[in-house]
Design a protein around this motif. Structure first.
Motif, PDB file in Angstrom:
ATOM      1  N   SER A  49     -18.438  62.376 -71.847  1.00 49.31           N
ATOM      2  CA  SER A  49     -19.700  63.067 -72.072  1.00 49.31           C
ATOM      3  C   SER A  49     -19.498  64.550 -71.772  1.00 49.31           C
ATOM      4  O   SER A  49     -19.127  64.911 -70.654  1.00 49.31           O
ATOM      5  CB  SER A  49     -20.784  62.490 -71.165  1.00 49.31           C
ATOM      6  OG  SER A  49     -22.024  63.117 -71.385  1.00 49.31           O
ATOM      7  N   TYR A  52     -22.943  67.504 -70.018  1.00 49.17           N
ATOM      8  CA  TYR A  52     -24.067  66.834 -69.351  1.00 49.17           C
ATOM      9  C   TYR A  52     -24.227  67.392 -67.943  1.00 49.17           C
ATOM     10  O   TYR A  52     -23.280  67.427 -67.163  1.00 49.17           O
ATOM     11  CB  TYR A  52     -23.842  65.327 -69.286  1.00 49.17           C
ATOM     12  CG  TYR A  52     -25.056  64.556 -68.809  1.00 49.17           C
ATOM     13  CD1 TYR A  52     -25.971  64.059 -69.719  1.00 49.17           C
ATOM     14  CD2 TYR A  52     -25.290  64.361 -67.449  1.00 49.17           C
ATOM     15  CE1 TYR A  52     -27.087  63.360 -69.290  1.00 49.17           C
ATOM     16  CE2 TYR A  52     -26.412  63.668 -67.003  1.00 49.17           C
ATOM     17  CZ  TYR A  52     -27.311  63.172 -67.937  1.00 49.17           C
ATOM     18  OH  TYR A  52     -28.427  62.486 -67.514  1.00 49.17           O
ATOM     19  N   GLU A  71     -28.776  61.544 -61.547  1.00 51.16           N
ATOM     20  CA  GLU A  71     -28.401  60.941 -62.824  1.00 51.16           C
ATOM     21  C   GLU A  71     -27.164  61.652 -63.354  1.00 51.16           C
ATOM     22  O   GLU A  71     -27.118  62.882 -63.408  1.00 51.16           O
ATOM     23  CB  GLU A  71     -29.533  61.050 -63.845  1.00 51.16           C
ATOM     24  CG  GLU A  71     -29.227  60.315 -65.150  1.00 51.16           C
ATOM     25  CD  GLU A  71     -30.407  60.325 -66.108  1.00 51.16           C
ATOM     26  OE1 GLU A  71     -30.547  59.383 -66.894  1.00 51.16           O
ATOM     27  OE2 GLU A  71     -31.204  61.299 -66.068  1.00 51.16           O
ATOM     28  N   SER A  73     -23.486  61.231 -66.157  1.00 50.32           N
ATOM     29  CA  SER A  73     -23.025  60.623 -67.412  1.00 50.32           C
ATOM     30  C   SER A  73     -21.515  60.765 -67.510  1.00 50.32           C
ATOM     31  O   SER A  73     -20.966  61.832 -67.233  1.00 50.32           O
ATOM     32  CB  SER A  73     -23.685  61.291 -68.620  1.00 50.32           C
ATOM     33  OG  SER A  73     -23.198  60.731 -69.829  1.00 50.32           O
ATOM     34  N   SER A  79     -26.030  57.293 -69.633  1.00 57.76           N
ATOM     35  CA  SER A  79     -26.116  57.897 -68.310  1.00 57.76           C
ATOM     36  C   SER A  79     -26.290  56.803 -67.265  1.00 57.76           C
ATOM     37  O   SER A  79     -26.535  55.634 -67.589  1.00 57.76           O
ATOM     38  CB  SER A  79     -27.273  58.901 -68.235  1.00 57.76           C
ATOM     39  OG  SER A  79     -28.515  58.266 -68.494  1.00 57.76           O
ATOM     40  N   GLU A 190     -17.152  55.524 -65.183  1.00 60.21           N
ATOM     41  CA  GLU A 190     -18.360  56.003 -64.516  1.00 60.21           C
ATOM     42  C   GLU A 190     -18.104  56.271 -63.030  1.00 60.21           C
ATOM     43  O   GLU A 190     -18.620  57.259 -62.480  1.00 60.21           O
ATOM     44  CB  GLU A 190     -19.495  54.999 -64.715  1.00 60.21           C
ATOM     45  CG  GLU A 190     -19.937  54.926 -66.174  1.00 60.21           C
ATOM     46  CD  GLU A 190     -21.219  54.157 -66.388  1.00 60.21           C
ATOM     47  OE1 GLU A 190     -21.908  54.433 -67.385  1.00 60.21           O
ATOM     48  OE2 GLU A 190     -21.551  53.260 -65.565  1.00 60.21           O
TER      49      GLU A 190
END
Length: 342
Positions: A49, A52, A71, A73, A79, A190
């Motif tokens: 990503s 972001y 939050e 991503s 996300s 992630e």
């Protein structure tokens, strides 16, 4: 023979023998680099990503620490949320940081002292033992990302079939495999993005970041640490074993299986990619899904790996009286002390 029991046993033994032959034919460092590349290829990658910006969703003052929710991503179009626990007084110095990765359950709330609806959990902790809270209370900045497939990150398709679906592991795993990708790869991507964010926090000493994972979270933690040496110390609990004694012998969630991985190495050698960095292995004496005999065998193989790396003192183990759960009776303080000494 109509049944394939013998075939499976023979294929396993042939794979293990191939591992031995490959290790003997290569230098120790050559073998490590080959396995690291094979692991990265087996779990796969995702389009990153770009551009972001993290978003702070909430800040809550807790007993002795601040709890933020952010939050982040890691891959385009997707996300995820993560809790960040910051000890009081963190602004006066840079502190060690820890990635806290939960296993099967209702998500990161389960390890930061919250119930599934986000309210405070004042009851007795479950198998996750609110371990992120235990770590922040020992003076470390903790980030606890929501692992995709659990809690708020279950798929709509699963919730439509069953609003109480425990996870979306099966649907995510099978569909990603059909696309040539893996759920472990997505989860690891992630967690590594959470690492990026943690390392950039002003309260965190980026040279002193560790990871602690439970069960499926330990799987993600070992892969992340094997692939990224910014993770300086690792605690794996409710996971370390051999493939043969655990996921081959006991019915496990499909998210434990990575296509083709055993062609390259058994699990202890893969975890051994963390060496010579400090590693703590924790297991319940009566864990039914990661049996203690498999844990002992894996721990012995890992001890041999650490000895070959000249780092035998960097590996520690604790078998505690319990089942598939976190103990922390030694590992919490070990992680604090290890990162404080880096």
């Amino acid at each position: 023979m109509w049944k394939a029991d013998q075939l499976l046993n023979r294929l396993y033994e042939e794979a293990v023998e191939a591992h031995r032959a490959a290790a003997e034919a290569e230098s120790r460092e050559g073998r490590r680099q080959q396995l690291k590349s094979a692991l990265a290829s087996a779990v796969g990658s995702f389009e990153p990503s770009l551009g972001y910006e993290p978003v702070v969703l909430e800040r809550v003052q807790c007993d002795g620490y601040m709890r933020e929710r952010v939050e982040l991503s890691a891959t385009s179009g997707l996300s995820f949320a993560a809790y960040v626990l910051i000890p009081e007084g963190a602004k006066s110095q840079q502190l060690p940081g820890v990635l806290a990765v939960h296993g099967h359950g209702y998500g990161s709330r389960e390890i930061v002292g919250l119930l599934p609806d986000g309210t405070e959990d004042h009851g007795k902790p479950n198998i996750h033992q609110h371990f992120a809270v235990q770590l922040v209370k020992r003076g470390m900045v903790v980030i606890a990302p929501d692992v995709v497939g659990f809690g708020e990150r279950r798929l709509d398709a699963d919730l439509q079939e069953n609003p109480d679906a425990p996870s979306s592991c099966y649907r995510l795993s099978t569909q990603l495999m059909m696309l040539g990708k893996t759920l472990t790869g997505l989860r690891t991507a992630e967690v590594l993005e959470a690492l990026n964010y943690l390392a950039d926090r002003p309260e965190v000493d980026a040279a002193r970041i560790g990871a602690m994972g439970f069960s499926g979270g330990a799987l993600i933690s070992y892969v992340a640490a094997a692939l990224d040496e910014r993770i300086k110390a690792v605690v794996l609990t409710g996971f370390t074993n051999t493939f043969k004694e655990s996921i081959f012998a006991v019915h496990h969630c499909i998210d434990n299986y990575t296509p083709g991985l055993l062609a390259h190495a058994e699990l202890p050698e893969l975890i051994g990619l963390i060496a010579p960095r400090p590693l703590f292995l924790e297991s319940g004496q009566n864990d039914p899904i990661f049996p203690v005999e498999g844990f002992k065998k894996a721990a012995a193989e890992l001890q041999a790996i650490y000895e070959r790396e000249g780092a035998s003192g960097q590996l520690q183990c604790d078998i505690f009286p319990g089942v598939h759960e976190i103990s922390g009776r030694v590992s919490y303080n070990w992680l604090r002390q290890t990162l404080s000494m880096e």
